[in-house]
Write a protein that holds these residues in place. Sequence first.
Motif, mmCIF file in Angstrom:
data_model
loop_
_atom_site.group_PDB
_atom_site.id
_atom_site.type_symbol
_atom_site.label_atom_id
_atom_site.label_comp_id
_atom_site.label_asym_id
_atom_site.label_seq_id
_atom_site.Cartn_x
_atom_site.Cartn_y
_atom_site.Cartn_z
ATOM 1 N N PHE A 103 28.776 33.838 31.482
ATOM 2 C CA PHE A 103 27.833 33.783 30.371
ATOM 3 C C PHE A 103 26.621 32.930 30.739
ATOM 4 C CE2 PHE A 103 26.183 31.822 26.489
ATOM 5 C CZ PHE A 103 25.847 32.967 25.781
ATOM 6 N N THR A 104 26.849 31.800 31.407
ATOM 7 C CA THR A 104 25.750 30.925 31.806
ATOM 8 C C THR A 104 24.850 31.614 32.820
ATOM 9 O OG1 THR A 104 27.158 29.014 31.444
ATOM 10 C CG2 THR A 104 25.187 28.668 32.766
ATOM 11 N N ILE A 105 25.434 32.309 33.775
ATOM 12 C CA ILE A 105 24.629 33.016 34.776
ATOM 13 C C ILE A 105 23.802 34.112 34.111
ATOM 14 C CG2 ILE A 105 24.790 34.601 36.743
ATOM 15 C CD1 ILE A 105 27.206 32.945 37.678
ATOM 16 N N VAL A 106 24.404 34.881 33.226
ATOM 17 C CA VAL A 106 23.670 35.948 32.538
ATOM 18 C C VAL A 106 22.571 35.345 31.670
ATOM 19 C CG1 VAL A 106 23.886 37.736 30.760
ATOM 20 C CG2 VAL A 106 25.551 37.605 32.613
ATOM 21 N N LYS A 107 22.830 34.202 31.066
ATOM 22 C CA LYS A 107 21.838 33.541 30.221
ATOM 23 C C LYS A 107 20.622 33.116 31.033
ATOM 24 C CE LYS A 107 21.417 29.567 27.173
ATOM 25 N NZ LYS A 107 22.121 28.425 26.611
ATOM 26 N N TYR A 108 20.839 32.627 32.248
ATOM 27 C CA TYR A 108 19.716 32.208 33.085
ATOM 28 C C TYR A 108 19.011 33.383 33.744
ATOM 29 C CZ TYR A 108 20.884 27.333 32.486
ATOM 30 O OH TYR A 108 21.115 26.101 31.952
ATOM 31 N N ILE A 109 19.720 34.469 33.970
ATOM 32 C CA ILE A 109 19.089 35.646 34.571
ATOM 33 C C ILE A 109 18.227 36.375 33.546
ATOM 34 C CG2 ILE A 109 19.555 37.937 35.519
ATOM 35 C CD1 ILE A 109 21.962 36.726 36.927
ATOM 36 N N THR A 110 18.690 36.458 32.297
ATOM 37 C CA THR A 110 17.956 37.168 31.246
ATOM 38 C C THR A 110 17.641 36.200 30.098
ATOM 39 O OG1 THR A 110 20.024 37.818 30.238
ATOM 40 C CG2 THR A 110 19.049 39.371 31.788
ATOM 41 N N PRO A 111 16.681 35.291 30.275
ATOM 42 C CA PRO A 111 16.402 34.310 29.216
ATOM 43 C C PRO A 111 15.754 34.913 27.976
ATOM 44 C CG PRO A 111 14.819 34.076 30.984
ATOM 45 C CD PRO A 111 15.830 35.081 31.438
ATOM 46 N N ALA A 112 15.090 36.069 28.087
ATOM 47 C CA ALA A 112 14.423 36.662 26.931
ATOM 48 C C ALA A 112 15.431 37.195 25.916
ATOM 49 C CB ALA A 112 13.502 37.788 27.379
#
Length: 98
Positions: free
Chosen positions: A64-73
């Motif tokens: 979840f953290t990795i996806v959050k940083y990859i797609t911040p929008a």
Amino acid sequence: MFHKLKDSFHRFIRYIKWLHMLYELNTYLSMCEPWEKVFLNCLFATTLGVILYSTYVYIPGYIFTIVKYITPAVYDSSGSSTSPLALSEPLIAKELEL
């Protein structure tokens, strides 16, 4: 019909015994005494259990953290989201901020 079922069951049991023999030969447990086998099997099972448990507990948060940083929008923390794809942060993260 039952003869085929009996044969396939015996083949399955033979396969399980073969896998157990491979396990003992590859880990050199075949040379150990019975109490050493029990101890090492418990050690292997405990290690595998800890690895599986920690994978189940920690990997989803890391992903979840990795996806959050990859797609911040997609993840809008301001609360004024106009996108239908906007997701809120997980409940645990909100509790930690309090």
